[in-house]
Design an enzyme around this catalytic site. Structure first.
Site, PDB file in Angstrom:
ATOM      1  N   SER A 289     -14.279 -11.978   0.679  1.00 31.66           N
ATOM      2  CA  SER A 289     -14.408 -12.808   1.886  1.00 31.66           C
ATOM      3  C   SER A 289     -13.753 -12.084   3.060  1.00 31.66           C
ATOM      4  CB  SER A 289     -13.735 -14.167   1.678  1.00 31.66           C
ATOM      5  OG  SER A 289     -14.376 -14.888   0.660  1.00 31.66           O
TER       6      SER A 289
ATOM      7  N   GLU B  33      -9.430 -11.779   6.790  1.00 31.18           N
ATOM      8  CA  GLU B  33      -8.630 -11.706   5.575  1.00 31.18           C
ATOM      9  C   GLU B  33      -8.356 -10.255   5.246  1.00 31.18           C
ATOM     10  OE1 GLU B  33      -9.369 -13.476   1.525  1.00 31.18           O
ATOM     11  OE2 GLU B  33      -9.957 -15.192   2.746  1.00 31.18           O
TER      12      GLU B  33
ATOM     13  N   ARG C  14      -3.394 -17.892   2.108  1.00 32.27           N
ATOM     14  CA  ARG C  14      -3.517 -16.440   2.283  1.00 32.27           C
ATOM     15  C   ARG C  14      -2.318 -15.857   3.024  1.00 32.27           C
ATOM     16  NH1 ARG C  14      -6.151 -18.257  -0.856  1.00 32.27           N
ATOM     17  NH2 ARG C  14      -8.409 -18.157  -1.154  1.00 32.27           N
TER      18      ARG C  14
END
Length: 314
Positions: free
Chosen positions: A238, A308, A188
């Site tokens: 998420s 995130e 990420r």
């Protein structure tokens, strides 16, 4: 901060002269453009359809001392209720997809997608063209640009598995091409955010596949998502990155936080890794819930959860 700014009419005039057939929206509610369906107004909101126009708009914003943000689909974005004091720039550069006729020596085919192209469209059209490797991306609700920035992934696949290069605009306004290694794609993360680059397009190399098999896999992954994720509610997917050695959802669930809510922001009862908007949540509610979840997991397990979600205005 009252969520409204005095309009810079000179900026609006010059921006519309650059865009020609596009209007600059004033005080555009970001709730219309984010996965959470929350967020106050952006001072200015505009759509750019050509790369040369993007460079001119960014130069203009710099000259007028107006902050800017490059918006994809907004699926991973939480904007404060007070809004964004600057200009939201949405990229819609055409053509979105280009399939190259030439193949590499090892039989890989190349496809280039613009930053504003949706991941689901990229995955679906590659599957229909008989190319495999991007099926995992079909259910990720974002754009190619955002996917490169975050090295998006799901069900064992990641963007770095099949990307060849990305064309970006650097902080000097120059177009540069970064190869896979230069993108520094990790979990990420990428060099894009570190350097404040703007992704314009990405080039992928994919092996030949079977159309029906790829479509079947996409359908199977979609069914898994519907079964395990709260897709019926607005969210940003998420909420937290996976901490090394753990699963964020499991840590949150073990803290007894499934169903915990602040206002209409709730830790999903279906999957604790998701924070959802039950209908009337504010960005303040969601932000407060994110902080509370982080606090409780740290207290219980000593693990620092990292969101995130990209947060603007907090």
């Amino acid at each position: 901060m009252n969520g409204r700014a005095r309009v810079n009419t000179e900026f609006v005039k010059k921006a519309e002269e650059i865009l020609q057939d596009e209007k600059v929206l004033i005080n555009e509610p970001m709730s219309k453009h984010t996965g959470f369906r929350t967020g106050g107004p952006a001072d200015y909101f505009l759509t750019v359809k050509k790369i040369d126009l993007l460079k001119r708009i960014i130069t203009l914003a710099f000259e007028e001392k107006i902050p800017y943000y490059i918006l994809g689909n907004g699926t991973n974005l939480l904007v404060a209720d007070s809004g964004f004091r600057g200009v939201m720039i949405r990229l819609r550069i055409a053509p979105e997809l280009v399939f190259e006729e030439d193949r590499s020596e090892d039989g890989l085919s190349y496809v280039t997608a613009t930053a504003g192209c949706s991941l689901s469209k990229l995955a679906s059209e590659c599957a229909s063209a008989g190319l495999k490797g991007l099926e995992f991306a079909a259910g990720i609700p974002g754009t190619v640009g955002g996917a490169v920035v975050m090295n998006a992934g799901a069900y064992g696949g990641e963007i770095r598995d099949c990307i060849v290069s990305a064309e970006v605009l650097d902080s000097n306004g120059d177009l540069i091409v970064l190869n896979r290694d230069e993108l520094e794609l990790g979990y990420r993360t990428s060099i894009i955010r570190k350097k404040d680059y703007i992704v314009l397009s990405a080039r992928f190399a994919l092996p030949e596949g079977n159309v029906e098999e790829s479509r079947k896999l996409i359908s199977e992954l979609a069914a898994k998502r519907r079964e395990k994720q709260p897709l019926e509610y607005p969210s940003a997917g998420s909420t937290f990155k996976r901490p090394e050695g753990y699963f964020a959802g499991k840590l949150i669930e073990d803290c007894g936080l499934k169903g915990f809510r602040i206002g209409d922001a709730q830790v999903s009862e279906k999957h604790a890794g998701f924070i959802i908007n039950l209908g009337q949540a504010s960005s303040t509610d969601i932000h407060a819930l994110i902080l509370e979840v982080k606090k409780r997991v740290l207290e219980r397990f000593g693990v620092e959860l990292e969101p995130e979600v990209i947060m603007l205005g907090f």
